[in-house]
Scaffold this motif. Structure first.
Motif, PDB file in Angstrom:
ATOM      1  N   LEU A 199       0.833  -1.209   0.000  1.00 37.84           N
ATOM      2  CA  LEU A 199       0.000   0.000   0.000  1.00 37.84           C
ATOM      3  C   LEU A 199       0.868   1.260   0.000  1.00 37.84           C
ATOM      4  CD1 LEU A 199      -2.760  -1.065   2.560  1.00 37.84           C
ATOM      5  CD2 LEU A 199      -2.908  -1.039   0.066  1.00 37.84           C
ATOM      6  N   LEU A 200       1.970   1.214   0.756  1.00 40.11           N
ATOM      7  CA  LEU A 200       2.868   2.365   0.780  1.00 40.11           C
ATOM      8  C   LEU A 200       3.540   2.583  -0.572  1.00 40.11           C
ATOM      9  CD1 LEU A 200       4.237   4.592   2.443  1.00 40.11           C
ATOM     10  CD2 LEU A 200       5.992   2.937   3.073  1.00 40.11           C
ATOM     11  N   THR A 201       3.850   1.499  -1.265  1.00 40.44           N
ATOM     12  CA  THR A 201       4.450   1.624  -2.596  1.00 40.44           C
ATOM     13  C   THR A 201       3.477   2.277  -3.568  1.00 40.44           C
ATOM     14  OG1 THR A 201       5.764  -0.371  -2.177  1.00 40.44           O
ATOM     15  CG2 THR A 201       5.576   0.371  -4.451  1.00 40.44           C
ATOM     16  N   LEU A 202       2.208   1.878  -3.502  1.00 44.87           N
ATOM     17  CA  LEU A 202       1.193   2.521  -4.342  1.00 44.87           C
ATOM     18  C   LEU A 202       1.057   4.003  -3.999  1.00 44.87           C
ATOM     19  CD1 LEU A 202      -1.581  -0.240  -4.356  1.00 44.87           C
ATOM     20  CD2 LEU A 202       0.128   0.249  -6.124  1.00 44.87           C
ATOM     21  N   LEU A 203       1.146   4.315  -2.695  1.00 44.49           N
ATOM     22  CA  LEU A 203       1.085   5.718  -2.286  1.00 44.49           C
ATOM     23  C   LEU A 203       2.276   6.493  -2.821  1.00 44.49           C
ATOM     24  CD1 LEU A 203      -0.186   7.985  -0.585  1.00 44.49           C
ATOM     25  CD2 LEU A 203       1.147   7.139   1.363  1.00 44.49           C
ATOM     26  N   GLU A 204       3.439   5.871  -2.827  1.00 45.66           N
ATOM     27  CA  GLU A 204       4.634   6.551  -3.318  1.00 45.66           C
ATOM     28  C   GLU A 204       4.571   6.789  -4.821  1.00 45.66           C
ATOM     29  OE1 GLU A 204       7.304   8.033  -1.855  1.00 45.66           O
ATOM     30  OE2 GLU A 204       5.960   7.795  -0.164  1.00 45.66           O
ATOM     31  N   VAL A 205       3.916   5.899  -5.541  1.00 39.22           N
ATOM     32  CA  VAL A 205       3.714   6.143  -6.976  1.00 39.22           C
ATOM     33  C   VAL A 205       2.875   7.403  -7.170  1.00 39.22           C
ATOM     34  CG1 VAL A 205       2.642   5.242  -9.060  1.00 39.22           C
ATOM     35  CG2 VAL A 205       3.994   3.724  -7.612  1.00 39.22           C
ATOM     36  N   ALA A 206       1.827   7.543  -6.346  1.00 40.54           N
ATOM     37  CA  ALA A 206       1.001   8.746  -6.426  1.00 40.54           C
ATOM     38  C   ALA A 206       1.791   9.983  -6.007  1.00 40.54           C
ATOM     39  CB  ALA A 206      -0.244   8.575  -5.547  1.00 40.54           C
ATOM     40  N   VAL A 207       2.598   9.852  -4.951  1.00 35.58           N
ATOM     41  CA  VAL A 207       3.405  10.986  -4.491  1.00 35.58           C
ATOM     42  C   VAL A 207       4.412  11.399  -5.555  1.00 35.58           C
ATOM     43  CG1 VAL A 207       5.178  11.659  -2.811  1.00 35.58           C
ATOM     44  CG2 VAL A 207       3.102  10.515  -2.044  1.00 35.58           C
ATOM     45  N   ALA A 208       5.004  10.433  -6.246  1.00 37.62           N
ATOM     46  CA  ALA A 208       5.986  10.741  -7.289  1.00 37.62           C
ATOM     47  C   ALA A 208       5.364  11.585  -8.397  1.00 37.62           C
ATOM     48  CB  ALA A 208       6.557   9.446  -7.866  1.00 37.62           C
ATOM     49  N   MET A 209       4.119  11.280  -8.751  1.00 31.96           N
ATOM     50  CA  MET A 209       3.446  12.060  -9.796  1.00 31.96           C
ATOM     51  C   MET A 209       2.939  13.394  -9.262  1.00 31.96           C
ATOM     52  SD  MET A 209       1.380   9.152 -11.964  1.00 31.96           S
ATOM     53  CE  MET A 209       0.543   8.438 -10.548  1.00 31.96           C
ATOM     54  N   ILE A 210       2.380  13.379  -8.045  1.00 30.37           N
ATOM     55  CA  ILE A 210       1.792  14.599  -7.491  1.00 30.37           C
ATOM     56  C   ILE A 210       2.871  15.646  -7.209  1.00 30.37           C
ATOM     57  CG2 ILE A 210       0.615  15.536  -5.464  1.00 30.37           C
ATOM     58  CD1 ILE A 210      -1.008  12.935  -5.381  1.00 30.37           C
TER      59      ILE A 210
END
Length: 227
Positions: A199-210
């Motif tokens: 779940l944290l990895t998925l969040l980091e993918v979003a953070v990388a784009m945001i």
């Protein structure tokens, strides 16, 4: 153990050559080049759709003078997103975790917006330092505060991008280490930790784009004040 967590943020070298140069040039190799055909493939069509929508979203509030920055800011957006996403792969280096690199992006672009404002409309640009209707006694204090906030902008741009990516990478490594340590001792807890890691990895993918989007969005807002 604590020092090894921060080794991932050290710029790697091979035969004395800093590999950050390779990491910075790799994104441009991955982008598909436009073809001379009438119909593009799916990847080119998706890339064009993304760039068109992003450009409309960012530059719609700006006047025609700010539209000259479209190619620069769109390229910067794609570059930062690609660097951030590639940094999530195993055994890779993320250049955007280096404050020096982020400040090298933030300071010249912020300074360019300030110079444009001072050159084209100096009265309006200096007017941002003193809000209308300010009491006479507060005028010197507010001018100092607004001047400091103006010069803090590039620092905030660079530190925000660095801090978010660094914190995300550290959390991923900490939770992954905990999952490996707990696996032989408490498999159930290790499974829950691995789920949290996913779940944290998925969040980091979003953070990388945001974070790449926020970086460019704030630059466009600074540009909007000065054009």
């Amino acid at each position: 153990m604590t020092l090894s967590f921060f080794d991932q943020f050290m710029s790697p070298t091979y035969l004395g050559i800093p590999l950050i140069v390779l990491a910075l040039s790799l994104p441009w190799v991955l982008f598909p080049k436009p073809s001379a055909r009438w119909l593009n493939n799916r990847l080119l069509t998706l890339q064009g759709w993304f760039m068109n929508h992003f450009t409309q979203q960012i530059f719609q509030p700006l006047n025609l003078g700010g539209h000259k920055w479209a190619a620069l800011l769109t390229s910067l957006m794609l570059f930062l997103i690609t660097l951030n996403m590639l940094g999530l792969l195993p055994y890779t280096f993320t250049p955007t975790t280096q404050l020096s690199l982020n400040m090298a992006f933030a300071v010249p672009l912020w300074l360019a917006t300030v110079i444009i404002g001072m050159r084209n409309q100096p009265t309006h640009a200096l007017g941002h330092l003193l809000p209308e209707g300010t009491p006479t006694l507060l005028i010197p204090i507010l001018i100092i505060i607004e001047t400091i906030s103006l010069f803090i902008r590039p620092l905030a741009l660079g530190v925000r991008l660095t801090a978010n990516l660094t914190a995300g990478h550290l959390l991923i490594q900490l939770i992954a280490t905990a999952a490996f340590v707990l696996l032989p001792l408490m498999p159930t807890v290790a499974l829950l930790t691995a789920t949290l890691l996913l779940l944290l990895t998925l969040l980091e993918v979003a953070v990388a784009m945001i974070q790449a989007y926020v970086f460019v969005l704030l630059l466009s807002l600074y540009l909007q004040e000065n054009v």
